[in-house]
Design a protein around this motif. Structure first.
Motif, PDB file in Angstrom:
ATOM      1  N   PRO A  47     -12.975   0.974 -17.133  1.00  0.00           N
ATOM      2  CA  PRO A  47     -11.791   1.820 -16.958  1.00  0.00           C
ATOM      3  C   PRO A  47     -10.730   1.438 -17.992  1.00  0.00           C
ATOM      4  CG  PRO A  47     -12.440   0.805 -14.873  1.00  0.00           C
ATOM      5  CD  PRO A  47     -13.242   0.156 -15.950  1.00  0.00           C
ATOM      6  N   LEU A  81     -12.986   1.382  -7.597  1.00  0.00           N
ATOM      7  CA  LEU A  81     -12.146   1.746  -8.727  1.00  0.00           C
ATOM      8  C   LEU A  81     -10.698   1.766  -8.261  1.00  0.00           C
ATOM      9  CD1 LEU A  81     -11.913   2.652 -11.675  1.00  0.00           C
ATOM     10  CD2 LEU A  81     -12.282   5.006 -10.888  1.00  0.00           C
ATOM     11  N   THR A  83      -6.680   2.150  -8.746  1.00  0.00           N
ATOM     12  CA  THR A  83      -5.813   2.999  -9.548  1.00  0.00           C
ATOM     13  C   THR A  83      -4.352   2.723  -9.210  1.00  0.00           C
ATOM     14  OG1 THR A  83      -5.222   5.285 -10.102  1.00  0.00           O
ATOM     15  CG2 THR A  83      -5.994   4.894  -7.865  1.00  0.00           C
ATOM     16  N   ASP A  84      -3.482   3.025 -10.161  1.00  0.00           N
ATOM     17  CA  ASP A  84      -2.053   2.898  -9.901  1.00  0.00           C
ATOM     18  C   ASP A  84      -1.447   4.231  -9.457  1.00  0.00           C
ATOM     19  OD1 ASP A  84      -2.207   4.253 -12.294  1.00  0.00           O
ATOM     20  OD2 ASP A  84      -0.773   2.988 -13.346  1.00  0.00           O
ATOM     21  N   ASP A  85      -2.261   5.302  -9.440  1.00  0.00           N
ATOM     22  CA  ASP A  85      -1.787   6.618  -9.008  1.00  0.00           C
ATOM     23  C   ASP A  85      -2.965   7.384  -8.394  1.00  0.00           C
ATOM     24  OD1 ASP A  85      -0.941   9.293  -8.729  1.00  0.00           O
ATOM     25  OD2 ASP A  85       0.359   9.153 -10.485  1.00  0.00           O
ATOM     26  N   PHE A  86      -3.134   7.227  -7.091  1.00  0.00           N
ATOM     27  CA  PHE A  86      -4.276   7.817  -6.396  1.00  0.00           C
ATOM     28  C   PHE A  86      -4.368   9.324  -6.610  1.00  0.00           C
ATOM     29  CE2 PHE A  86      -6.293   9.897  -2.828  1.00  0.00           C
ATOM     30  CZ  PHE A  86      -7.471   9.189  -2.691  1.00  0.00           C
ATOM     31  N   ARG A  88      -3.074  11.399  -8.818  1.00  0.00           N
ATOM     32  CA  ARG A  88      -3.372  11.793 -10.201  1.00  0.00           C
ATOM     33  C   ARG A  88      -4.885  11.732 -10.438  1.00  0.00           C
ATOM     34  NH1 ARG A  88      -1.731   7.217 -13.692  1.00  0.00           N
ATOM     35  NH2 ARG A  88      -3.749   6.465 -12.929  1.00  0.00           N
ATOM     36  N   ASP A  89      -5.470  10.586 -10.101  1.00  0.00           N
ATOM     37  CA  ASP A  89      -6.896  10.393 -10.381  1.00  0.00           C
ATOM     38  C   ASP A  89      -7.781  11.206  -9.447  1.00  0.00           C
ATOM     39  OD1 ASP A  89      -6.205   8.753 -12.475  1.00  0.00           O
ATOM     40  OD2 ASP A  89      -6.442   6.907 -11.321  1.00  0.00           O
ATOM     41  N   TYR A  90      -7.413  11.286  -8.196  1.00  0.00           N
ATOM     42  CA  TYR A  90      -8.197  12.080  -7.243  1.00  0.00           C
ATOM     43  C   TYR A  90      -8.246  13.546  -7.689  1.00  0.00           C
ATOM     44  CZ  TYR A  90      -9.570  14.530  -3.011  1.00  0.00           C
ATOM     45  OH  TYR A  90     -10.216  15.362  -2.121  1.00  0.00           O
ATOM     46  N   LEU A 125     -12.377   5.121  -4.531  1.00  0.00           N
ATOM     47  CA  LEU A 125     -11.189   5.278  -5.364  1.00  0.00           C
ATOM     48  C   LEU A 125     -10.061   4.750  -4.497  1.00  0.00           C
ATOM     49  CD1 LEU A 125      -9.660   6.338  -7.845  1.00  0.00           C
ATOM     50  CD2 LEU A 125      -9.424   8.519  -6.634  1.00  0.00           C
ATOM     51  N   GLU A 127      -5.999   3.160  -4.222  1.00  0.00           N
ATOM     52  CA  GLU A 127      -4.673   2.699  -4.647  1.00  0.00           C
ATOM     53  C   GLU A 127      -4.170   1.762  -3.570  1.00  0.00           C
ATOM     54  OE1 GLU A 127      -0.105   4.140  -5.625  1.00  0.00           O
ATOM     55  OE2 GLU A 127      -1.623   5.673  -5.247  1.00  0.00           O
TER      56      GLU A 127
END
Length: 138
Positions: A47, A81, A83-86, A88-90, A125, A127
């Protein structure tokens, strides 16, 4: 003494289709793709921003290895994985037709949804919650 997990081997059917999935669908970075011999390559993806570990994409070399493609953890979630912004990535993953097996859920430890990769391996995924944010930066 200092130790760390550098790479996690992920058995794949084909190097190029796996590279395409991880770099185009999940925005992973291709760190290395070195041909070792006629059949074998050393392929590392990670990543963006990952510093400690990466996935080693390992093409199945025989029938026994081919049987484990997509089920390296016996049907359990295999990889996580962070993430710092669930959202956004989702949303990006949904738009890219990533298959989610469990919808987003707010847990004590953070926002989480389960998806599968191109072979069916299950991923979280995640956060981390504010209380667990330090886990993401480690």
């Amino acid at each position: 003494m200092k130790q760390r997990i550098a790479h996690i081997a992920l058995v794949v059917k084909d190097y190029d289709e796996a590279i395409a999935f991880y770099t185009q669908k999940l925005d992973f970075v291709l760190l290395e793709d070195t041909r070792l011999n006629e059949e074998k390559r050393w392929v590392l993806v990670a990543p963006p921003g990952a510093g400690e570990s990466s996935l080693l994409l390992a093409k199945a070399a025989n029938e026994e290895q081919r049987k484990s493609i997509g089920n390296q953890s016996g049907g359990r979630v295999f990889l996580f994985l962070f993430t710092d912004d669930f959202w956004r990535d989702y949303n990006k993953m949904v738009n890219r037709k990533i298959k989610f097996l469990r919808p987003p859920k707010e847990e004590e430890y953070g926002k989480v949804a389960v998806f599968e990769d191109l072979y069916g391996n299950k991923w979280d995924l995640l956060e981390p919650s504010q209380v667990n944010k330090g886990v993401l930066s480690k």
